[in-house]
Design a protein around this motif. Structure first.
Motif, PDB file in Angstrom:
ATOM      1  N   ALA A 182      -6.189 118.682 -11.523  1.00 18.69           N
ATOM      2  CA  ALA A 182      -7.137 119.644 -10.956  1.00 18.69           C
ATOM      3  C   ALA A 182      -6.429 120.699 -10.112  1.00 18.69           C
ATOM      4  N   GLY A 183      -5.357 120.302  -9.419  1.00 19.86           N
ATOM      5  CA  GLY A 183      -4.629 121.254  -8.573  1.00 19.86           C
ATOM      6  C   GLY A 183      -4.024 122.379  -9.380  1.00 19.86           C
ATOM      7  N   MET A 184      -3.391 122.037 -10.505  1.00 21.35           N
ATOM      8  CA  MET A 184      -2.784 123.057 -11.362  1.00 21.35           C
ATOM      9  C   MET A 184      -3.863 123.934 -11.991  1.00 21.35           C
ATOM     10  N   LEU A 185      -4.978 123.334 -12.334  1.00 17.18           N
ATOM     11  CA  LEU A 185      -6.092 124.096 -12.903  1.00 17.18           C
ATOM     12  C   LEU A 185      -6.615 125.112 -11.889  1.00 17.18           C
ATOM     13  N   ILE A 186      -6.708 124.689 -10.649  1.00 13.81           N
ATOM     14  CA  ILE A 186      -7.187 125.588  -9.594  1.00 13.81           C
ATOM     15  C   ILE A 186      -6.222 126.761  -9.408  1.00 13.81           C
ATOM     16  N   VAL A 187      -4.905 126.485  -9.427  1.00 11.50           N
ATOM     17  CA  VAL A 187      -3.910 127.553  -9.283  1.00 11.50           C
ATOM     18  C   VAL A 187      -4.047 128.561 -10.421  1.00 11.50           C
ATOM     19  N   GLY A 188      -4.163 128.062 -11.646  1.00  9.54           N
ATOM     20  CA  GLY A 188      -4.319 128.960 -12.788  1.00  9.54           C
ATOM     21  C   GLY A 188      -5.572 129.803 -12.680  1.00  9.54           C
ATOM     22  N   ARG A 189      -6.649 129.201 -12.187  1.00  6.09           N
ATOM     23  CA  ARG A 189      -7.905 129.938 -12.055  1.00  6.09           C
ATOM     24  C   ARG A 189      -7.834 130.965 -10.929  1.00  6.09           C
ATOM     25  N   ILE A 190      -7.099 130.668  -9.883  1.00  4.54           N
ATOM     26  CA  ILE A 190      -6.923 131.662  -8.814  1.00  4.54           C
ATOM     27  C   ILE A 190      -6.170 132.881  -9.341  1.00  4.54           C
ATOM     28  N   ILE A 191      -5.095 132.642 -10.109  1.00  3.70           N
ATOM     29  CA  ILE A 191      -4.321 133.745 -10.670  1.00  3.70           C
ATOM     30  C   ILE A 191      -5.184 134.549 -11.651  1.00  3.70           C
ATOM     31  N   ASN A 192      -5.924 133.844 -12.498  1.00  6.01           N
ATOM     32  CA  ASN A 192      -6.855 134.541 -13.381  1.00  6.01           C
ATOM     33  C   ASN A 192      -7.851 135.365 -12.570  1.00  6.01           C
ATOM     34  N   GLY A 193      -8.270 134.798 -11.453  1.00  2.00           N
ATOM     35  CA  GLY A 193      -9.231 135.486 -10.600  1.00  2.00           C
ATOM     36  C   GLY A 193      -8.689 136.786 -10.032  1.00  2.00           C
ATOM     37  N   VAL A 194      -7.421 136.786  -9.639  1.00  2.00           N
ATOM     38  CA  VAL A 194      -6.812 138.024  -9.136  1.00  2.00           C
ATOM     39  C   VAL A 194      -6.895 139.114 -10.202  1.00  2.00           C
ATOM     40  N   ALA A 195      -6.606 138.728 -11.444  1.00  2.00           N
ATOM     41  CA  ALA A 195      -6.687 139.694 -12.542  1.00  2.00           C
ATOM     42  C   ALA A 195      -8.109 140.206 -12.730  1.00  2.00           C
ATOM     43  N   VAL A 196      -9.071 139.300 -12.697  1.00  2.00           N
ATOM     44  CA  VAL A 196     -10.471 139.691 -12.865  1.00  2.00           C
ATOM     45  C   VAL A 196     -10.922 140.590 -11.719  1.00  2.00           C
ATOM     46  N   GLY A 197     -10.471 140.279 -10.498  1.00  2.00           N
ATOM     47  CA  GLY A 197     -10.827 141.112  -9.358  1.00  2.00           C
ATOM     48  C   GLY A 197     -10.288 142.530  -9.497  1.00  2.00           C
ATOM     49  N   LEU A 198      -9.036 142.643  -9.918  1.00  2.00           N
ATOM     50  CA  LEU A 198      -8.447 143.966 -10.148  1.00  2.00           C
ATOM     51  C   LEU A 198      -9.226 144.738 -11.214  1.00  2.00           C
ATOM     52  N   ALA A 199      -9.463 144.079 -12.349  1.00  2.00           N
ATOM     53  CA  ALA A 199     -10.112 144.763 -13.472  1.00  2.00           C
ATOM     54  C   ALA A 199     -11.566 145.094 -13.175  1.00  2.00           C
ATOM     55  N   SER A 200     -12.295 144.149 -12.563  1.00  2.00           N
ATOM     56  CA  SER A 200     -13.716 144.375 -12.326  1.00  2.00           C
ATOM     57  C   SER A 200     -13.954 145.495 -11.324  1.00  2.00           C
ATOM     58  N   MET A 201     -12.972 145.770 -10.470  1.00  2.00           N
ATOM     59  CA  MET A 201     -13.117 146.856  -9.516  1.00  2.00           C
ATOM     60  C   MET A 201     -12.689 148.192 -10.119  1.00  2.00           C
ATOM     61  N   ILE A 202     -11.554 148.213 -10.803  1.00  2.00           N
ATOM     62  CA  ILE A 202     -10.976 149.493 -11.196  1.00  2.00           C
ATOM     63  C   ILE A 202     -11.542 150.024 -12.511  1.00  2.00           C
ATOM     64  N   VAL A 203     -11.997 149.160 -13.411  1.00  2.00           N
ATOM     65  CA  VAL A 203     -12.534 149.639 -14.685  1.00  2.00           C
ATOM     66  C   VAL A 203     -13.771 150.515 -14.491  1.00  2.00           C
ATOM     67  N   PRO A 204     -14.772 150.109 -13.682  1.00  2.00           N
ATOM     68  CA  PRO A 204     -15.915 151.010 -13.473  1.00  2.00           C
ATOM     69  C   PRO A 204     -15.533 152.336 -12.818  1.00  2.00           C
TER      70      PRO A 204
END
Length: 511
Positions: free
Chosen positions: A104-126
């Motif tokens: 679960a710990g490694m899964l959480i780390v991967g999801r946090i990194i994915n989240g950074v990408a989603v945060g960048l894209a969801s803000m800058i694309v619009p």
């Protein structure tokens, strides 16, 4: 490419392809919702408690919060285009880690990194979409962001559904690993896209800005009256902006910007408090509460909801620039409140305390009452339809269009960060809520929908048909929000007519 048609001059193509950044968010939603109720996932991660499961899901939103905050400065410094490219690179790394997770710990780390990408894209694309689109279709172009999210949810969910029949850990590793593909496509495609003409103008690169604007509006004709009028409006706005204040985060909270910043942040917060993304993450648990049992039956019922999410976003894309932002928001939140109160009432009246083997999250469910179960599912579908046609697309469109250029990137980053902050809170809190206060959870979200309806009516002006440079005049006026639909037409048409007349006079003099 001046004087020749090219897809890279087509606003629909540019805006649509850029929304693959939104598709990443959709992929992430389904990457969890499709597996949290499966036997393989539960066994491999040792039947995570409701709190741990909430933490796993919320990890993405926590990363997205950080990514959205980072995107504000990055969008100004390295450009909107390069920020999207950076998001794609980070997404690829996070997806690989998530796919390879051994605990679960490694899964959480991967999801946090994915989240950074989603945060960048969801803000800058619009922001990128709003800066390349003409005012008459800006809502439609930015709304494609929400449609891409719904497609990401749907595609990944069917991948999950197909993989659910695999009798090994590949049942969840394949869907997580396949998320690399849209990241690679986005990275390759966006690298050849033009920069935002407004960003170029703000970087003192007017010749490039004019060239991009001419390509987007008039197939490369730099003397087109519409191109010259819009370019002049952009330059005048930049000149005016530079007479005001330093471009710092502090300026966001000074008069008159503070009101708009607050509106953008609350709109994005309200979009989460509708409960829509929670319904997407934990749809398995919601249908368990409605009495749908069996993994395949639950997945099939859920897939209908995801299809409706895609289909019902289409009317908003087509007509948002005709309907306007205010009526769409008001009608949407009113109906969402209705469906949520009905779901809570039906489950409270016909449900009872219960439990499911291997999963302690659902503790209240309807049993042996097919009519009540079908009614709850129908209300859930209608709730999704109400969101898809209203708050889904407008919650991305409105914040991207209401700020002046000098603060747009930073202000939208705060708005998007607010979205992810509430996404994190709700993703973490809802499993314990479903476990402890059960059907009353729906009443809470219904109450939020009532509150947001009141807020929009009194505080949110209508923005359809306005250029980005006209928003200052609109928001700094003393006209009440509910009367802004009656404002006069955009000044851009007047400027275009003046330029046409001037060009006609010049031609007459030459003759």
């Amino acid at each position: 490419m001046s004087g020749k048609y090219s897809l890279l001059n087509n606003v629909y193509f540019l805006g649509g392809f850029a929304t693959m950044g939104g598709m990443l968010f959709g992929f992430d939603i389904s990457s969890m919702s499709g597996v949290v109720g499966t036997e393989r996932y539960q066994e491999y991660f040792k039947h995570p408690s409701s709190s741990l499961q909430g933490g796993i899901v919320a990890a993405m939103a926590a990363g997205s919060f950080l990514g959205a905050l980072m995107a504000g400065s990055l969008g100004d410094r390295i450009s909107r285009k390069r920020t999207i490219m950076l998001a794609a690179c980070i997404w690829i790394v996070g997806s690989i880690i998530q796919c390879a997770s051994v605990n679960a710990g490694m899964l959480i780390v991967g999801r946090i990194i994915n989240g950074v990408a989603v945060g960048l894209a969801s803000m800058i694309v619009p922001v990128y979409q709003s800066e390349i689109a003409p005012k008459n279709i800006r809502g439609r172009i930015v709304s494609l962001q929400q449609w891409a999210i719904t497609w990401g949810i749907l595609i990944q969910y069917f991948i999950q559904y197909g993989c659910s029949f695999i009798q090994s850990n590949a049942a969840f590793r394949i869907p997580w690993g396949i998320q690399v593909v849209p990241g690679l496509i986005l990275l390759a495609g966006i690298s050849v896209f033009p920069y935002s003409p407004r960003w170029l103008a703000d970087q003192d690169r007017p010749e490039e800005a004019l060239e991009v604007l001419a390509n987007l509006r008039a197939n490369g004709n730099k003397n087109d009256p519409a191109v010259l009028a819009e370019f002049k409006e952009i330059q005048d706005a930049i000149t005016f902006d530079r007479t005001l204040a330093a471009r710092s985060y502090a300026e966001l909270f000074r008069y008159p910007n503070a009101k708009r910043v607050f509106l953008g942040m609350t709109l994005q917060s309200w979009s989460q408090l509708t409960g829509m993304n929670v319904a997407m993450y934990y749809i398995v648990f919601i249908f368990q509460g409605a009495g749908i049992t069996g993994q395949n039956a639950n997945l099939q019922a859920s897939s209908i909801q995801y299809v409706l999410n895609v289909v019902m976003t289409i009317p908003a894309i087509l007509f948002i620039d005709k309907w306007g932002r205010r009526p769409v928001l008001l009608v949407g939140s009113t109906f969402m409140a209705l469906w949520l109160f009905l779901i809570g009432g039906l489950m409270g009246r016909f449900g009872s305390a219960t439990s499911f083997d291997g999963n302690s999250t659902t503790t209240w469910a309807i049993s042996n009452n097919s009519s009540a179960s079908h009614a709850v599912i129908a209300c859930s579908y209608l709730f999704v339809c109400s969101f898809a046609i209203s708050w889904g697309p407008v919650s991305w469109t409105y914040p991207a269009e209401i700020y002046p250029l000098r603060i747009r990137s930073k202000a939208v980053s705060l708005s998007t960060a607010s979205n992810w902050a509430f996404n994190f809170i709700l993703a973490y809190a809802v499993p314990p809520a479903l476990q402890n206060i059960q059907y009353r959870t729906y009443y809470i979200f219904g109450g939020f929908c009532v509150a947001m309806t009141i807020h929009v009516f009194f505080m949110f002006p209508e923005t359809k048909g306005r250029t980005l440079e006209e928003m200052d005049e609109l928001f700094n006026s003393d006209i009440p929000a509910w009367k802004t639909r009656a404002l006069p037409a955009s000044k851009l048409e007047h400027d275009i007519e003046e330029i046409k007349a001037s060009q006609a006079d010049e031609k007459a003099e030459v003759k």
